[in-house]
Design a protein around this motif. Structure first.
Motif, short mmCIF file in Angstrom:
data_model
loop_
_atom_site.label_atom_id
_atom_site.label_comp_id
_atom_site.label_asym_id
_atom_site.label_seq_id
_atom_site.Cartn_x
_atom_site.Cartn_y
_atom_site.Cartn_z
N LYS A 183 30.52 85.38 23.73
CA LYS A 183 29.47 85.67 24.24
C LYS A 183 28.76 84.66 24.14
CE LYS A 183 25.49 89.17 23.66
NZ LYS A 183 25.69 89.27 24.90
N SER A 443 26.21 87.55 29.65
CA SER A 443 27.43 88.28 29.13
C SER A 443 28.31 87.36 28.70
CB SER A 443 28.08 89.32 30.22
OG SER A 443 28.54 88.76 30.98
N SER A 444 29.49 87.89 28.06
CA SER A 444 30.72 86.98 27.47
C SER A 444 31.00 86.48 28.64
CB SER A 444 31.46 87.81 26.62
OG SER A 444 32.16 89.03 27.66
#
Length: 445
Positions: A183, A443-444
């Motif tokens: 992340k 986001s990751s």
């Protein structure tokens, strides 16, 4: 891991101008309509340069630029390949007699590698024929994995035609192969800029020499620590056999190797072998004429870069208040190591790095693409921050011209991907190679 079908979704070709153009070109070329399309994106390492083939983890992300292939299975056993780029000539062969000429860097060989890989994985002998039209917008020889994207795309094409599945395999580790989500800091921005300096690995021996230098360094380190060195091929193997940390491996490297280049005779003395044994049993054909090997520098880069990858992941997991600054420091260290220890940078890239640093950003670069994290610096939105950075960059001469509009599109790695295209550093606008892509980290990866 359970087998899964390649990710597929229905699309309206008429709603996608690029697919529609590809469909029309396919019809013009083959006199028929493609049955399906396959896409594979390019990629860039956020951090982790030239350590994957040494057995260490890397942290890549996909980019929007990609390879698309329009495909029509046919009842004959003929494979016909064409490319929308006129620089790449048509190719035709029997689908059941795939021969890859390793002595020539031909574009269609990458497709054949993907096809042959699937064929050998499933032990197949009879393959159906197909007509394929390839279209790509990843700048070639720029470190953005255009060739890998073509290989992956060809593999997906073959899987789809055969109705077969492969298990899918994000931090990517190679011993064994596995992927882990990382992340990234919310609100951070990564920029990928093409310096427009092409490195044709097929036409030079630089890449092969560095791979061999890493292999020789691994053997000398193993010999120094009284390990069975004969079958050691990667620097990671030495660390694993010793059971020590990367930081400790850096100390071993300091003790075992000297900064001055090694010649073949000295390597032979260290390993207790003859020049003939070195040439025939260890060196590859394209490195047998090399007179100096920089073993200390390559090992130092690999072990330190591998440690930076793990530090990067740890910082992302712990998310300290100053994480962007910490990640930026790792990126700076990575570029310095690529520049000084692995010598895979170039003057144009170094200049681009200096320009961006002077604009007040954290930086990390690869041989041609470059990644940097930009802090908001008081800007209220990512769009504002990105534009602020680019306006700082433009007066310094890189790039020559900026388009102020940002467009937002879906991307496999980031739900929100602001993209800003710029003319390249050398103002070769007719080639449309130079671009700066701005990614928001929501986001990751």
């Amino acid at each position: 891991m359970a087998a899964e079908s390649p990710a597929m979704r229905w699309v309206q070709v008429a709603e996608h101008p690029r697919l529609l153009k590809l469909k029309e070109m396919f019809n013009s070329k083959f006199g028929s309509i493609p049955k399906f399309y396959v896409r594979a994106p390019g990629r860039v390492n956020i951090i982790g340069e030239h350590i994957d083939y040494c057995g260490y983890s890397v942290l890549p992300m996909a980019i929007e630029q990609d390879v698309l292939i329009a495909v029509e299975p046919v009842k004959t056993y003929t494979l016909q390949l064409a490319n929308t780029n006129p620089l790449y000539p048509d190719f035709s062969t029997s689908a059941n007699n795939i021969q890859i000429d390793k002595t020539k860097a031909l574009w269609h060989n990458y497709f054949l590698c993907g096809l042959k890989g699937i064929q050998e994985h499933f032990g197949l002998s009879n393959l159906t024929g197909m007509n394929c039209l390839v279209d790509g917008n990843i700048p070639p020889s720029s470190g953005l994995s255009s060739s890998s994207a073509l290989v992956c795309c060809a593999g997906l094409v073959t899987l789809t035609v055969l109705g077969r599945n492969l298990s899918k395999a994000k931090l990517i580790e190679f011993s064994p192969l596995r992927a882990t989500d990382v992340k990234l800091p919310s609100g951070a921005v990564f920029v990928i800029a093409n310096s427009c300096v092409e490195m044709n690995k097929a036409a030079t021996s630089h890449f092969n020499i560095r791979v061999m230098e890493c292999r020789l360094a691994a053997k000398l380190l193993a010999k120094y620590k009284n390990l069975q060195w004969d079958n050691v091929l990667r620097l990671e193997e030495v660390q694993a056999k010793l059971g020590i940390s990367l930081e400790e491996m850096l100390l071993v490297t300091e003790d075992a190797l000297h900064p001055e280049p090694y010649n073949p005779e000295e390597i032979c003395r260290c390993l207790g072998i003859s020049l003939e044994e070195l040439r025939t049993q260890i060196l590859s054909p394209n490195t047998q004429g090399v007179l100096i090997f920089k073993l200390y520098q390559r090992a130092k880069h690999v072990y330190s870069e591998a440690a930076r990858v793990l530090q990067f992941k740890k910082i992302c997991e712990e998310a300290p208040e100053n994480m962007v600054q910490l990640l930026g420091e790792l990126m700076n260290q990575s570029h310095m190591s690529c520049q000084d220890m692995y010598e895979c940078s170039c003057p144009e890239l170094d200049q681009l790095v200096d320009i961006c640093r002077s604009a007040g950003v954290c930086w990390r670069s690869a041989p041609d693409p470059v990644c940097l994290g930009i802090t908001g610096r008081g800007c209220t939105t990512v769009k504002t921050a990105a534009c602020s950075f680019l306006w700082k960059l433009c007066p310094r001469g890189a790039p020559a011209r900026c388009q102020p509009a940002l467009c937002f599109q879906e991307n496999v790695s980031f739900p929100i991907a602001p993209q800003l295209l710029c003319s390249n550093l050398r103002q070769q606008e007719e080639h449309q190679k130079g671009c700066i892509v701005v990614w928001k980290s929501d986001s990751s990866t």
